[in-house]
Design an enzyme around this catalytic site. Sequence first.
Site, mmCIF file in Angstrom:
data_model
loop_
_atom_site.group_PDB
_atom_site.id
_atom_site.type_symbol
_atom_site.label_atom_id
_atom_site.label_comp_id
_atom_site.label_asym_id
_atom_site.label_seq_id
_atom_site.Cartn_x
_atom_site.Cartn_y
_atom_site.Cartn_z
ATOM 1 N N LYS A 252 0.812 -1.221 0.000
ATOM 2 C CA LYS A 252 0.000 0.000 0.000
ATOM 3 C C LYS A 252 0.844 1.269 0.000
ATOM 4 C CE LYS A 252 -4.020 -2.148 2.216
ATOM 5 N NZ LYS A 252 -3.478 -3.484 2.400
ATOM 6 N N GLU B 124 -2.417 6.364 8.145
ATOM 7 C CA GLU B 124 -3.233 7.291 7.374
ATOM 8 C C GLU B 124 -4.030 8.176 8.325
ATOM 9 O OE1 GLU B 124 -5.894 5.049 4.987
ATOM 10 O OE2 GLU B 124 -4.462 4.742 3.363
ATOM 11 N N HIS C 157 -14.005 -3.101 9.514
ATOM 12 C CA HIS C 157 -13.418 -2.741 8.213
ATOM 13 C C HIS C 157 -13.749 -3.753 7.124
ATOM 14 C CE1 HIS C 157 -11.256 0.384 10.330
ATOM 15 N NE2 HIS C 157 -10.788 -0.521 11.162
ATOM 16 N N ARG D 42 -7.886 -7.737 -8.663
ATOM 17 C CA ARG D 42 -8.658 -8.966 -8.852
ATOM 18 C C ARG D 42 -10.129 -8.593 -8.980
ATOM 19 N NH1 ARG D 42 -11.078 -8.895 -3.937
ATOM 20 N NH2 ARG D 42 -9.823 -8.311 -2.112
#
Length: 672
Positions: A116, A200, A235, A297
Amino acid sequence: MFRKILIANRGEIACRVIRTAKRLGISTVAVYSDADARARHVAMADEAVHIGGAAVRDSYLVAERVINAAKLTGAQAIHPGYGFLSENAGFARACAEAGLVFIGPPPAAIEAMGLKGAAKALMEKAKVPVVPGYHGDDQSPDLLAKEAGRIGYPVLIKAVAGGGGKGMRRVDAAKDFAAALAGAQREAANAFGDDKVLLEKYLVKPRHIEIQVFADGHGNAVHLFERDCSVQRRHQKVLEEAPAPDMPPAMRTAMGEAAVAAAKAIGYVGAGTVEFIADVSDGLKPDRFYFMEMNTRLQVEHPVTEMITGQDLVEWQLRVASGERLPLAQKDLAIDGHAVEARIYAEDPQKNFLPSVGLLHRLRPPAEDAHVRVDTGVCEGDAVTPYYDPMIAKLIVWDRDRLSALRRLRQALAEYQVAGVATNNAFLIALAGHPAFMAGDLDTGFIERFRADLIPTPQPASTMILALVALAVTLERREAVARQTAQSGDPWSPWAVVNGWRMNDQGWDELLVRERDTDIRCRIEYLPEGDLRVHGPEGSLVAQGSLDGDGGLDAVIDGRRLRAGIVRQNDDIVVLLPGESHRLTIVDPRAAGDAEEGGGGQLTAPMPGRIVQVLVTEGAKVEKGQPLLILEAMKMEHTISAPSRGMVAKLPFRAGDQVAEGAVLLNLDIED
């Protein structure tokens, strides 16, 4: 086009790929573990190859066995589905080396988006907006804590590798950062073999909106509009819909163009999803969305995109992977209507969504048509095991507008009957019908914000439910006695009736049932003509009806005609009504009197799993609610906490030990 493909996956996605392949005339090969020998995807495929033990590390994650199965059966290509090896660049590369087509993006594209932090840096160069944060290689706790302070709390810790909510923690204050970081790193290492994290800025009111992109090997790339996946728990997505509610056209265009730019920046080919987070503290704005990650994907929620575009994305995957151009250009794609997907899980919302394992004694989905679609990988009689994700099915509905689609979703959920495991069905109905959800007031904290509405305190079974139980039990007894009487040759025997006969008194019986930890007693009064009067805590009701031999009970309760599903397993009886289910245990007071008392200080494993961390020692004094140990089960960590104040008397297990369901994890001497 391919002649034969192998699906390197299981469950509903394997079944989903097989359906499209069969429609296109492509032969299919399934792979299966010990636990999946009789699975639905194995039965659907033209061929199947055993690849190892039940645990994914012994079967579905063993790339060499999957590739050998493809070579053994003469498959030309491998479809990875989602999860498992689907975003493994090494596996994609190994397929190419073996002369097999990987039905997915090039390895370099997977690698570019697999980490990420690096992906965000790449997106910044491609002028795609990203959330403020830290994506560096230095993973020292002190530096990470310093960076969290620079970004400003609340912050989100995320595993660099993987997804699905694993290795992710929200931190609201500096004092909580160290513990949250350790938990996220440990969970990331267990799930992905990599404990590296990024930080983040946590948006207080965010919406999770993602864009479906598709690219071919000829330089063409399009987006197929957005999906809103804001309703999440831990999440993980719960409901997904397309298009996103109240999406301004300018923002849709901006997000679609950014997603296509992201795909082109890494030379993408195939199906992918670019996930954005939007700050909706002031509504949806074209300049308030940020890149989160790209899933290289097919997504679990791809059916809602298919429903609003009329396209089969698996067919697109197969065509692009075989060298064809994209079937449509951007100008040819349009949104038609509204679609919503609900994930039906074997889990108990009343127990903080704890996964539920067991046999699916009853599994009756709603009828499928142009408005209702069910994607599943299980059948009635199959088992939900601790080895894999506990999703039973995806229920997808479509209608002309959002409110009509939500109404249709609630109806379809109400028709879905599942017994044998706990499910989130009633929770999903409450969610789809919540006024705030229907009004489009969405953000990723929706479930926690309205938790009391969505997961109300359970109430004891009503007299209506008791009447259905009493009626079902009585009808079963009457059928059993009738069979015995027919075999005895004495139809006039006094034992050939079930009426609770008593001398000089109206016939009656008592029924004692237990729901959760509550005992409920009711009185069954036998009336003339075979009717029952059932006396419960809320009064009495007159019941009559019949069993249909397929688990259905046609009943008339005080003049109200209804149909219920009845599933009986020994002393357990499950009553299924539209949108609700009740699992009760018929209690024999004599047997209950012989049971051992005590055991209140024993904390047991709610399911099979592995002890990750023991947080106390023998002899330690603990307070009510204090975390005692952490159990990893079904890919998630579960904290076992003290039910009351006391002292740890015995710790039978250590970190790393495997435990069976019901194993005593800890003995606690409870203080009065």
